[in-house]
Design a protein around this motif. Sequence first.
Motif, short mmCIF file in Angstrom:
data_model
loop_
_atom_site.label_atom_id
_atom_site.label_comp_id
_atom_site.label_asym_id
_atom_site.label_seq_id
_atom_site.Cartn_x
_atom_site.Cartn_y
_atom_site.Cartn_z
N ILE A 19 0.82 -1.21 0.00
CA ILE A 19 0.00 0.00 0.00
C ILE A 19 0.86 1.26 0.00
N GLU A 20 2.01 1.23 0.67
CA GLU A 20 2.90 2.39 0.71
C GLU A 20 3.39 2.78 -0.68
N ASP A 21 3.51 1.78 -1.59
CA ASP A 21 3.99 2.03 -2.94
C ASP A 21 2.87 2.45 -3.89
N ARG A 22 1.63 2.23 -3.47
CA ARG A 22 0.49 2.46 -4.36
C ARG A 22 -0.18 3.80 -4.15
N VAL A 23 0.08 4.46 -3.01
CA VAL A 23 -0.57 5.73 -2.73
C VAL A 23 0.48 6.76 -2.31
N SER A 24 0.12 8.02 -2.43
CA SER A 24 1.03 9.08 -2.00
C SER A 24 1.05 9.14 -0.48
N ARG A 29 -1.84 9.11 4.79
CA ARG A 29 -2.30 9.75 6.03
C ARG A 29 -3.80 9.98 6.01
N ALA A 30 -4.33 10.45 4.87
CA ALA A 30 -5.76 10.76 4.77
C ALA A 30 -6.60 9.52 4.99
N ALA A 31 -6.09 8.36 4.63
CA ALA A 31 -6.82 7.11 4.84
C ALA A 31 -6.62 6.57 6.25
N GLY A 32 -5.79 7.24 7.03
CA GLY A 32 -5.57 6.80 8.41
C GLY A 32 -4.60 5.64 8.53
N GLN A 76 -16.06 4.84 -0.01
CA GLN A 76 -16.45 5.08 1.38
C GLN A 76 -15.20 5.20 2.27
N ALA A 77 -14.23 4.31 2.07
CA ALA A 77 -13.00 4.36 2.86
C ALA A 77 -12.24 5.66 2.61
N ARG A 78 -12.19 6.10 1.35
CA ARG A 78 -11.51 7.35 1.04
C ARG A 78 -12.20 8.53 1.72
N GLU A 79 -13.54 8.54 1.66
CA GLU A 79 -14.29 9.63 2.28
C GLU A 79 -14.08 9.65 3.79
N GLU A 80 -14.08 8.48 4.42
CA GLU A 80 -13.83 8.41 5.86
C GLU A 80 -12.42 8.91 6.19
N GLY A 81 -11.46 8.56 5.35
CA GLY A 81 -10.09 9.02 5.54
C GLY A 81 -9.98 10.53 5.39
N ARG A 82 -10.69 11.08 4.42
CA ARG A 82 -10.68 12.54 4.22
C ARG A 82 -11.29 13.25 5.42
N ARG A 83 -12.43 12.71 5.92
CA ARG A 83 -13.08 13.32 7.08
C ARG A 83 -12.17 13.27 8.30
N ALA A 85 -8.87 13.07 8.30
CA ALA A 85 -7.75 13.98 8.08
C ALA A 85 -8.18 15.42 8.32
N ALA A 86 -9.39 15.77 7.89
CA ALA A 86 -9.89 17.14 8.12
C ALA A 86 -10.09 17.38 9.61
N ALA A 87 -10.59 16.39 10.32
CA ALA A 87 -10.77 16.53 11.77
C ALA A 87 -9.42 16.67 12.46
N ASP A 88 -8.43 15.91 12.02
CA ASP A 88 -7.09 16.01 12.59
C ASP A 88 -6.49 17.38 12.31
N ALA A 89 -6.76 17.93 11.13
CA ALA A 89 -6.19 19.23 10.77
C ALA A 89 -6.72 20.32 11.68
N GLY A 90 -7.92 20.17 12.19
CA GLY A 90 -8.49 21.17 13.07
C GLY A 90 -8.25 20.89 14.54
N SER A 91 -7.56 19.82 14.85
CA SER A 91 -7.34 19.47 16.26
C SER A 91 -6.24 20.32 16.86
N LEU A 92 -6.14 20.27 18.16
CA LEU A 92 -5.13 21.07 18.87
C LEU A 92 -3.73 20.62 18.51
N SER A 93 -3.55 19.32 18.32
CA SER A 93 -2.20 18.82 18.08
C SER A 93 -1.61 19.34 16.78
N SER A 94 -2.46 19.62 15.80
CA SER A 94 -1.92 20.11 14.55
C SER A 94 -2.06 21.61 14.43
N ALA A 95 -2.59 22.25 15.49
CA ALA A 95 -2.71 23.70 15.58
C ALA A 95 -3.24 24.32 14.30
#
Length: 171
Positions: A19-24, A29-32, A76-83, A85-95
């Motif tokens: 999988i590491e070779d098949r996706v950027s 990260r977006a897929a978790g 569905q998996a991609r959409e869940e990963g995007r959601r 990643a977006a939630a992580d982007a707004g979290s405190l840890s990623s400021a």
Amino acid sequence: MIAAALCIAVPAFAQQAKIEDRVSAAEFRAAGLNKLSDAELARLNELLARDRTAVALTSVPPAGVTTTDVEARIAQAREEGRREAAADAGSLSSAASREPIESTIVGAFSGFAQGRQYTLANGQVWRQTDGATISGARGNDVAVRVRPGFMGVWWLKVDGYNTQTKVERVR
């Protein structure tokens, strides 16, 4: 001759299934997938290799699974990963903002100490993560500046002192 070609092609095809070779890196990260342990990631790659080998040998999906089902699951998996990643982007840890913050520490300030929390007038709370100290520092409602550093690190500096300390946002 066909059997010999399959013996050569199937292992090579299975090796490409990592999988590491098949996706950027961003898609990974977006897929978790970055949250998987090494053992879990290895198991996922085994499953991908096995499934790709089976598809290469049979050229038909498993019984009861249509191409539409597979595509829907992937979407569905991609959409869940995007959601996620977006939630992580707004979290405190990623400021959410990488802008410097100028405020004051509410109440008494008695210097730096690892693990100490600093509540700012703007409501933010920051925890010291390194061992920096300021000898004899005292004050009330002292002015501070919290600024971003390299690789997600944040630095807190009290006005009037040259020492700064590494901090992480608590809330």
